[in-house]
Design a protein around this motif. Structure first.
Motif, PDB file in Angstrom:
ATOM      1  N   ALA A 149       0.643  -1.237   0.073  1.00 51.24           N
ATOM      2  CA  ALA A 149      -0.003   0.044  -0.098  1.00 51.24           C
ATOM      3  C   ALA A 149       0.796   1.166   0.047  1.00 51.24           C
ATOM      4  O   ALA A 149       1.942   1.033   0.571  1.00 51.24           O
ATOM      5  N   ASP A 150       0.331   2.444  -0.565  1.00 50.81           N
ATOM      6  CA  ASP A 150       1.058   3.556  -0.712  1.00 50.81           C
ATOM      7  C   ASP A 150       1.376   4.272   0.667  1.00 50.81           C
ATOM      8  O   ASP A 150       2.190   5.022   0.876  1.00 50.81           O
ATOM      9  N   THR A 151       0.352   4.061   1.528  1.00 48.32           N
ATOM     10  CA  THR A 151       0.265   4.739   2.796  1.00 48.32           C
ATOM     11  C   THR A 151       0.095   3.628   3.901  1.00 48.32           C
ATOM     12  O   THR A 151      -0.586   2.510   3.768  1.00 48.32           O
ATOM     13  N   VAL A 152       0.398   4.012   5.153  1.00 49.78           N
ATOM     14  CA  VAL A 152      -0.045   3.258   6.341  1.00 49.78           C
ATOM     15  C   VAL A 152      -0.629   4.130   7.372  1.00 49.78           C
ATOM     16  O   VAL A 152      -0.618   5.268   7.404  1.00 49.78           O
ATOM     17  N   GLU A 153      -1.460   3.530   8.308  1.00 48.61           N
ATOM     18  CA  GLU A 153      -2.033   4.311   9.534  1.00 48.61           C
ATOM     19  C   GLU A 153      -1.285   3.760  10.756  1.00 48.61           C
ATOM     20  O   GLU A 153      -1.098   2.564  10.686  1.00 48.61           O
ATOM     21  N   TYR A 154      -1.522   4.572  11.658  1.00 48.68           N
ATOM     22  CA  TYR A 154      -1.001   4.222  12.973  1.00 48.68           C
ATOM     23  C   TYR A 154      -2.107   3.965  14.031  1.00 48.68           C
ATOM     24  O   TYR A 154      -3.002   4.895  13.919  1.00 48.68           O
ATOM     25  N   ARG A 155      -1.560   3.455  15.142  1.00 48.44           N
ATOM     26  CA  ARG A 155      -2.688   3.127  16.236  1.00 48.44           C
ATOM     27  C   ARG A 155      -2.574   4.366  16.799  1.00 48.44           C
ATOM     28  O   ARG A 155      -1.658   5.170  16.934  1.00 48.44           O
ATOM     29  N   PRO A 156      -3.574   4.913  17.544  1.00 48.29           N
ATOM     30  CA  PRO A 156      -3.826   6.155  18.263  1.00 48.29           C
ATOM     31  C   PRO A 156      -2.956   6.466  19.428  1.00 48.29           C
ATOM     32  O   PRO A 156      -2.727   7.486  20.155  1.00 48.29           O
ATOM     33  N   SER A 157      -2.139   5.419  19.946  1.00 49.14           N
ATOM     34  CA  SER A 157      -1.320   5.566  21.103  1.00 49.14           C
ATOM     35  C   SER A 157      -0.144   6.328  20.794  1.00 49.14           C
ATOM     36  O   SER A 157       0.361   6.630  19.619  1.00 49.14           O
ATOM     37  N   LEU A 158       0.312   7.196  21.733  1.00 44.98           N
ATOM     38  CA  LEU A 158       1.322   8.184  21.676  1.00 44.98           C
ATOM     39  C   LEU A 158       2.673   7.510  22.323  1.00 44.98           C
ATOM     40  O   LEU A 158       3.903   7.587  21.864  1.00 44.98           O
ATOM     41  N   ILE A 159       2.659   7.149  23.616  1.00 53.56           N
ATOM     42  CA  ILE A 159       3.766   6.702  24.149  1.00 53.56           C
ATOM     43  C   ILE A 159       4.286   5.136  23.179  1.00 53.56           C
ATOM     44  O   ILE A 159       5.572   5.157  23.043  1.00 53.56           O
ATOM     45  N   HIS A 160       3.259   4.451  22.843  1.00 55.46           N
ATOM     46  CA  HIS A 160       3.743   3.126  21.952  1.00 55.46           C
ATOM     47  C   HIS A 160       3.433   3.517  20.596  1.00 55.46           C
ATOM     48  O   HIS A 160       2.151   4.057  20.219  1.00 55.46           O
ATOM     49  N   ARG A 161       4.347   3.515  19.611  1.00 57.90           N
ATOM     50  CA  ARG A 161       4.222   3.945  18.204  1.00 57.90           C
ATOM     51  C   ARG A 161       4.189   2.705  17.522  1.00 57.90           C
ATOM     52  O   ARG A 161       5.133   1.807  17.314  1.00 57.90           O
ATOM     53  N   GLY A 162       2.928   2.578  17.000  1.00 58.39           N
ATOM     54  CA  GLY A 162       3.087   1.232  16.078  1.00 58.39           C
ATOM     55  C   GLY A 162       1.745   1.549  14.933  1.00 58.39           C
ATOM     56  O   GLY A 162       0.834   2.078  15.173  1.00 58.39           O
ATOM     57  N   LEU A 163       1.998   0.592  13.815  1.00 63.52           N
ATOM     58  CA  LEU A 163       1.313   0.540  12.997  1.00 63.52           C
ATOM     59  C   LEU A 163      -0.050  -0.139  13.126  1.00 63.52           C
ATOM     60  O   LEU A 163      -0.112  -1.246  13.847  1.00 63.52           O
ATOM     61  N   LEU A 164      -1.139   0.139  12.365  1.00 56.69           N
ATOM     62  CA  LEU A 164      -2.490  -0.671  12.349  1.00 56.69           C
ATOM     63  C   LEU A 164      -2.176  -2.052  11.397  1.00 56.69           C
ATOM     64  O   LEU A 164      -2.430  -2.943  11.802  1.00 56.69           O
ATOM     65  N   SER A 165      -1.404  -1.781  10.230  1.00 56.26           N
ATOM     66  CA  SER A 165      -1.221  -2.770   9.512  1.00 56.26           C
ATOM     67  C   SER A 165       0.065  -2.267   8.424  1.00 56.26           C
ATOM     68  O   SER A 165       0.376  -1.299   8.504  1.00 56.26           O
ATOM     69  N   LEU A 166       0.803  -3.661   8.026  1.00 55.94           N
ATOM     70  CA  LEU A 166       1.709  -3.402   7.225  1.00 55.94           C
ATOM     71  C   LEU A 166       1.623  -4.514   6.004  1.00 55.94           C
ATOM     72  O   LEU A 166       2.225  -5.491   6.114  1.00 55.94           O
ATOM     73  N   PRO A 167       0.622  -4.134   4.964  1.00 47.98           N
ATOM     74  CA  PRO A 167       0.592  -5.195   4.018  1.00 47.98           C
ATOM     75  C   PRO A 167       1.696  -5.201   2.876  1.00 47.98           C
ATOM     76  O   PRO A 167       2.388  -3.894   2.783  1.00 47.98           O
ATOM     77  N   VAL A 168       2.194  -6.326   2.416  1.00 50.55           N
ATOM     78  CA  VAL A 168       3.348  -6.404   1.558  1.00 50.55           C
ATOM     79  C   VAL A 168       2.884  -7.454   0.571  1.00 50.55           C
ATOM     80  O   VAL A 168       1.895  -8.325   0.747  1.00 50.55           O
ATOM     81  N   THR A 169       3.794  -7.191  -0.577  1.00 51.16           N
ATOM     82  CA  THR A 169       3.317  -8.146  -1.655  1.00 51.16           C
ATOM     83  C   THR A 169       4.820  -8.722  -2.181  1.00 51.16           C
ATOM     84  O   THR A 169       5.826  -8.176  -1.782  1.00 51.16           O
ATOM     85  N   MET A 170       4.880  -9.906  -3.067  1.00 54.56           N
ATOM     86  CA  MET A 170       5.979 -10.396  -3.434  1.00 54.56           C
ATOM     87  C   MET A 170       6.182 -10.293  -4.773  1.00 54.56           C
ATOM     88  O   MET A 170       5.314 -10.626  -5.650  1.00 54.56           O
TER      89      MET A 170
END
Length: 406
Positions: free
Chosen positions: A385-406
């Motif tokens: 995907a061209d863009t990614v979204e992050y979870r709303p947490s501030l202390i913990h920085r993490g993605l909602l998802s990271l789709p990949v292809t081969m």
């Protein structure tokens, strides 16, 4: 949510900057190492630069101050007796010593091949589909397998519940002023449900111990070795939440950095010996934990500013990792930065001092297993995907998802 000075306003916590808070960190860091701010109605100081962050994290003059009754911050773990992240010496050292049993060189050595096999099995399924999500198909099931199942001896069938609880509690670790009522309520429900589950698990391990850390802690409690049963439950909850959140977000943020910098991915393919130092660069460049809080335990001075006992600070470790004063070309992701005979300054991705992340060895094992396996078995990996979204947490920085292809 922001406090202005004539030159700049701190807005790294604004949702509009969630995808990339680092320019907002830089704007404040360029103005001052110590910056006035308010968490809700709590006046604090933001520590923005590497040297001052490291000083606060390593100085015995700074801690949490809850036991002394001097902290201006809400105690998010007051109902969790074994949560040693809130403790100051001497109590902290006693609890940490017990938990450190899980991460001796021998036990870490035993965990590495287990993680490798889990990742291989997960990648088998992912490759069969041709596309997958690095988080949901690799990082999350790996963290479940290694922490609640392997480390704490829980039932693998409960993995989805552990993930749900862990997310709610991690989200609730942000300051209450930055949470809505639903997040605060979810944090409480998740903590109670998780502690109840661990209480049942501990009752079973009293009768039938298994080869895991939780059984060791139960035995220590039975022998009167500093722990009560509620404290064992609290320690298990801490290990679950902090351990899963750190490893999942390290893998997600680190793989995103690699995929967005294909030259660095190719360099790791050509020189796999750089994988271990690349993990340090991931932790510096886009750390899974963006800040922590501390309280002055005594009057002292940092960066030319005087602090009184009971003053609170927010140590912006995420900002420190991009401080050009400590890391030349800090906004560049460079997997060779921590390689060679003169590696870069020690990053703050796992903190420093007595609260250095006790689970750091396990997080490294998990992340290395994922990166190494994908380099070997999916070398042509690309973002899905061209863009990614992050979870709303501030202390913990993490993605909602990271789709990949081969």
């Amino acid at each position: 949510m922001s406090t202005a000075v004539p030159e700049v306003t701190f807005d790294a916590f604004d949702p509009s900057n969630r995808a990339d808070p680092y320019p907002a960190y830089r704007r404040v860091r360029d103005v001052a190492a110590l910056f006035p701010y308010e968490f809700g109605d709590v006046p604090v100081t933001l520590v923005t630069r590497y040297e001052e962050c490291a000083t606060v994290l390593t100085s015995p003059l700074w801690g949490h101050g809850y036991a002394a009754g001097i902290s201006p911050f809400r105690d998010t773990t007051a109902a969790i007796p074994g949560s040693f992240v809130r403790m100051d010496p001497p109590e902290h050292a006693r609890y940490r010593k017990l938990v450190a049993k899980a991460f001796t060189p021998r036990m870490v050595g035993e965990l590495a091949p287990v993680a490798g096999q889990v990742v291989n099995d997960l990648v088998d399924k992912a490759l069969a589909r041709g596309e997958f999500d690095v988080l949901e198909d690799l990082a999350v099931p790996l963290a479940v397998a290694m922490i609640p199942v392997r480390l704490l001896g829980a039932d693998p069938a409960d993995g989805a519940r552990f993930r749900e609880w862990q997310l709610a509690i991690a989200r609730g670790s942000d300051p209450d002023s930055l949470l809505d009522d639903a997040a605060v309520e979810a944090r409480g429900h998740a903590a109670m449900a998780c502690m109840g589950h661990f209480a049942e698990l501990i009752a079973r391990k009293k009768h039938t111990p298994t080869p895991d850390l939780l059984s060791e802690l139960v035995t220590a409690a039975a022998d009167g070795e500093m722990l009560t049963e509620p404290e064992v439950i609290g320690m298990a909850l801490l290990l679950l939440v902090a351990g899963m959140e750190t490893s999942i977000n390290l893998i997600g943020n680190g793989m995103l950095a690699l995929l967005r910098n294909p030259g660095q991915w190719q360099l790791l393919r050509d020189r796999p010996e750089l994988i271990a130092p690349a993990l340090d660069e991931m932790l510096r460049y886009d750390a899974p934990t963006q800040f922590t809080i501390r309280v002055a335990l005594a009057d002292n001075e940092v960066g030319g500013c005087e602090f009184q006992r009971g003053d609170g600070v927010v140590v912006l470790t995420g900002s420190a990792g991009r401080d050009e004063r400590a890391f030349p070309d800090a906004d560049t992701f460079d997997v060779t930065r921590y390689a060679g005979t003169r590696p870069a300054r020690k990053h703050l991705g796992f903190s420093l001092g007595i609260h250095y992340c006790v689970g750091a060895p396990l997080a490294r094992i998990e992340a290395e297993a994922v990166v190494r396996t994908l380099l070997e078995r999916a070398p042509e990996l690309r973002p899905g995907a061209d863009t990614v979204e992050y979870r709303p947490s501030l202390i913990h920085r993490g993605l909602l998802s990271l789709p990949v292809t081969m």
